[in-house]
Scaffold this active site. Structure first.
Site, PDB file in Angstrom:
ATOM      1  N   TYR A   1     -10.059  -6.215  12.100  1.00 16.66           N
ATOM      2  CA  TYR A   1      -9.301  -5.888  10.642  1.00 16.66           C
ATOM      3  C   TYR A   1      -9.795  -6.759  10.325  1.00 16.66           C
ATOM      4  CZ  TYR A   1      -6.191  -4.117   8.155  1.00 16.66           C
ATOM      5  OH  TYR A   1      -5.458  -3.789   6.427  1.00 16.66           O
TER       6      TYR A   1
ATOM      7  N   ASN B   1     -16.331  29.539 -22.716  1.00 18.03           N
ATOM      8  CA  ASN B   1     -16.637  28.588 -21.603  1.00 18.03           C
ATOM      9  C   ASN B   1     -16.316  28.006 -20.229  1.00 18.03           C
ATOM     10  OD1 ASN B   1     -17.325  26.881 -24.259  1.00 18.03           O
ATOM     11  ND2 ASN B   1     -15.821  25.971 -24.348  1.00 18.03           N
TER      12      ASN B   1
ATOM     13  N   HIS C   1     -38.961  24.565 -11.752  1.00 18.23           N
ATOM     14  CA  HIS C   1     -38.779  23.526 -12.393  1.00 18.23           C
ATOM     15  C   HIS C   1     -38.333  24.345 -14.062  1.00 18.23           C
ATOM     16  CE1 HIS C   1     -42.743  22.030 -10.584  1.00 18.23           C
ATOM     17  NE2 HIS C   1     -42.914  22.728 -10.254  1.00 18.23           N
TER      18      HIS C   1
ATOM     19  N   ASN D   1      -2.226  -3.112  12.990  1.00 21.37           N
ATOM     20  CA  ASN D   1      -3.425  -1.894  13.207  1.00 21.37           C
ATOM     21  C   ASN D   1      -4.640  -0.593  13.707  1.00 21.37           C
ATOM     22  OD1 ASN D   1      -3.483  -4.246  11.447  1.00 21.37           O
ATOM     23  ND2 ASN D   1      -4.819  -6.237  12.844  1.00 21.37           N
TER      24      ASN D   1
ATOM     25  N   LYS E   1     -16.377  31.029 -28.696  1.00 23.73           N
ATOM     26  CA  LYS E   1     -16.978  30.505 -27.320  1.00 23.73           C
ATOM     27  C   LYS E   1     -16.366  30.719 -25.854  1.00 23.73           C
ATOM     28  CE  LYS E   1     -18.718  26.917 -27.155  1.00 23.73           C
ATOM     29  NZ  LYS E   1     -18.993  25.256 -27.304  1.00 23.73           N
TER      30      LYS E   1
ATOM     31  N   GLU F   1     -17.648  22.787 -14.839  1.00 14.52           N
ATOM     32  CA  GLU F   1     -18.672  22.082 -14.877  1.00 14.52           C
ATOM     33  C   GLU F   1     -17.358  21.192 -14.637  1.00 14.52           C
ATOM     34  OE1 GLU F   1     -19.855  22.999 -20.183  1.00 14.52           O
ATOM     35  OE2 GLU F   1     -17.610  22.906 -18.901  1.00 14.52           O
TER      36      GLU F   1
ATOM     37  N   SER G   1     -12.633  28.086 -27.111  1.00 13.71           N
ATOM     38  CA  SER G   1     -12.438  26.342 -28.154  1.00 13.71           C
ATOM     39  C   SER G   1     -11.965  26.595 -29.030  1.00 13.71           C
ATOM     40  CB  SER G   1     -14.322  26.656 -28.584  1.00 13.71           C
ATOM     41  OG  SER G   1     -14.425  25.574 -30.339  1.00 13.71           O
TER      42      SER G   1
ATOM     43  N   LYS H   1      -7.957   3.746   2.258  1.00 10.57           N
ATOM     44  CA  LYS H   1      -7.444   5.637   1.925  1.00 10.57           C
ATOM     45  C   LYS H   1      -7.448   6.074   0.313  1.00 10.57           C
ATOM     46  CE  LYS H   1      -3.961   3.511   4.979  1.00 10.57           C
ATOM     47  NZ  LYS H   1      -5.463   1.739   4.617  1.00 10.57           N
TER      48      LYS H   1
ATOM     49  N   SER I   1       1.014  -0.820  -0.074  1.00  8.57           N
ATOM     50  CA  SER I   1       0.304  -0.277  -0.250  1.00  8.57           C
ATOM     51  C   SER I   1       0.661   1.247   0.474  1.00  8.57           C
ATOM     52  CB  SER I   1      -0.671  -0.378   1.032  1.00  8.57           C
ATOM     53  OG  SER I   1       0.100  -0.424   2.334  1.00  8.57           O
TER      54      SER I   1
END
Ligand code: ARG
Length: 454
Positions: free
Chosen positions: A317, A285, A156, A110, A283, A290, A277, A325, A22
């Site tokens: 454990y 953006n 809406h 542990n 454009k 986003e 763009s 992690k 790990s």
């Protein structure tokens, strides 16, 4: 060399090592592992395992190690150790020889990993709290700049009633304040020290775990060894708090993406946080927004991942838990960069007040006002709602707003309508009426902002 070779006569397969190690993930716990080890050296000195001199020697070497590798992850990873705990132990042995082999007395990886991870959660959690506060400050700043810009409020995604732009800002402040209190709450529960619970059954050395917990800055020790080494609630809670907060960030991003669209044209985003763009020169953006919206997905993914990993694990454990992690680190990284980015976007945001105002004037956002007017003149609300519905149908057919109807034409729908109706139909009046606590009247929004700032 692995920490556990004695029982084994064959080397691990290369594939197993790759699969099991790990270190490429948990190298990030270097500081916590060393700080925990320094405290552990004191604890076992007090129960007679180490002399004071041995303890000092180990602690000096540990501190040295930290300064050598703290900001050199590549050095740690290149060691090829199994995990961060093995890395620290083998580096210590390389520095002080056999004395280094005494440090793990009474301790297990542990309780060690549980301690490291809680220390990390506390530190990272505090940083996230600061970033949430920073975002809140950026929103309050924007509120102050654009408080009384009038825009349509939506339900809406249809224009519903006009609202102050400051009211929109403060709606998100409410959300981020809840995120702050949720995180504070999670950090309180993460504030108990696992060290000294051993592999699962408790340590066999009669140490003072209260003192050990205190030396590591925890509020106190954990109380059950079985639970301690198998508890990852703090990981789940942070992923959950991050998910809720990312949901808020994503909704804010989505609102702003829409406000920034050619169709709405409500806001101008700073060049610093937009991109062009490669094909279409016109454009600009909203990439930053986003990406905030997009990164929400991976944060949710990690929450579901850790919940699923922990589900049905028997006490205590299990190696499954090593999977805790990678997701957590990614969650905290994603959450923090999104908070920072959101604050930057807000700091450069300008409202196109002409566009927001004219949009608020269209779409019959003052229909409720006309109904309320009729109610004030004695008509029951349900009937007033129906009458206004008919006026709106006529207005749509004639392509004009309600306030452009002649009085006589309005009276054809309800003869109780008088000249005073026009004052009710203005945007100013729509807003000003919503003066009760929590409403969008400018005075109320100003009062809400003042309360946040005080
Ligand atoms: N790398 C392990 C983890 O992150 C450390 C604990 C290892 N414990 C064990 N019993 N193998 O969970």
């Amino acid at each position: 060399m692995a920490l556990w070779g004695g029982r084994f006569s064959q080397e691990s397969s290369a594939l197993f090592k790759l699969f099991n190690d790990s270190l490429p993930v948990d190298y990030r716990l270097i500081e916590q592992d060393i700080v925990g080890s320094i405290a552990w050296a004191d604890a076992i000195t007090q129960v007679g395992v180490l002399t004071q001199q041995e303890c000092t020697e180990l602690q000096t070497a540990l501190k040295e190690l930290l300064t050598e590798v703290a900001d050199k992850p590549e050095l740690i990873i290149a060691s090829g150790a199994e995990d961060i705990h093995s890395f620290v132990e083998q580096s210590l042995i390389a520095k002080v020889g056999d004395l280094g082999k005494k440090l793990h007395t009474g301790r297990s990886r542990n309780d060690q990993v549980a301690t490291d991870l809680k220390l990390w959660c506390k530190k990272e959690g505090a940083q996230l709290l600061a970033l949430l506060q920073k975002l809140k400050a950026a929103l309050l700043d924007l509120t102050a700049r654009e408080l009384d810009a009038v825009m349509p409020g939506y339900t809406h995604l249809q224009r519903a009633q006009p609202v102050a732009f400051g009211h929109w800002c403060l709606a998100y402040v409410e959300m981020f304040e809840r995120d702050i209190s949720r995180l504070e709450d999670a950090l309180k529960r993460a504030d108990s020290c696992p060290l000294g619970t051993g592999a699962l059954a408790g340590t066999a050395y009669p140490m003072d775990r209260h003192q050990l917990a205190q030396s590591l800055g925890f509020a106190g020790p954990t109380l059950n060894s079985l639970d301690t080494v198998s508890d990852r609630d703090h990981v789940i809670e942070l992923c959950s708090d991050a998910s809720i907060s990312m949901m808020h960030l994503s909704r804010m991003a989505e609102d702003l993406i829409f406000f920034n669209s050619g169709e709405a044209g409500f806001i101008e985003l700073d060049d610093q946080v937009t991109s062009g763009s490669s094909l279409m020169p016109q454009k600009k953006n909203p990439d930053a927004l986003e990406l905030i919206r997009g990164k929400t997905g991976r944060v949710y993914g990690s929450l579901v991942g850790i919940l699923t990993t922990m589900k049905a694990l028997p006490l205590a454990y299990n190696k499954d838990m090593q999977e805790d992690k990678e997701g957590l680190f990614d969650v905290m990284d994603s959450w923090s960069i999104c908070l920072e980015m959101a604050a930057l976007v807000l700091s450069g945001l300008k409202v196109n007040r002409d566009n927001t105002l004219s949009a608020a004037q269209q779409g019959y956002a003052n229909s409720t006002e006309l109904a309320d007017y009729l109610v004030a003149k004695g008509m029951p609300f349900r009937e007033a709602h129906h009458v206004v519905g008919e006026v709106v149908v006529a207005a749509i057919a004639q392509k004009k707003p309600l306030e452009e109807f002649a009085l006589a034409d309005l009276q054809a729908f309800a003869d109780i309508i008088g000249e005073d109706v026009y004052a009710c139909l203005t945007i100013e009046s729509c807003l000003a009426k919503r003066e009760a606590l929590g409403g969008t009247a400018i005075v109320q929004v100003q009062a809400a902002l003042d309360a946040k700032l005080s």
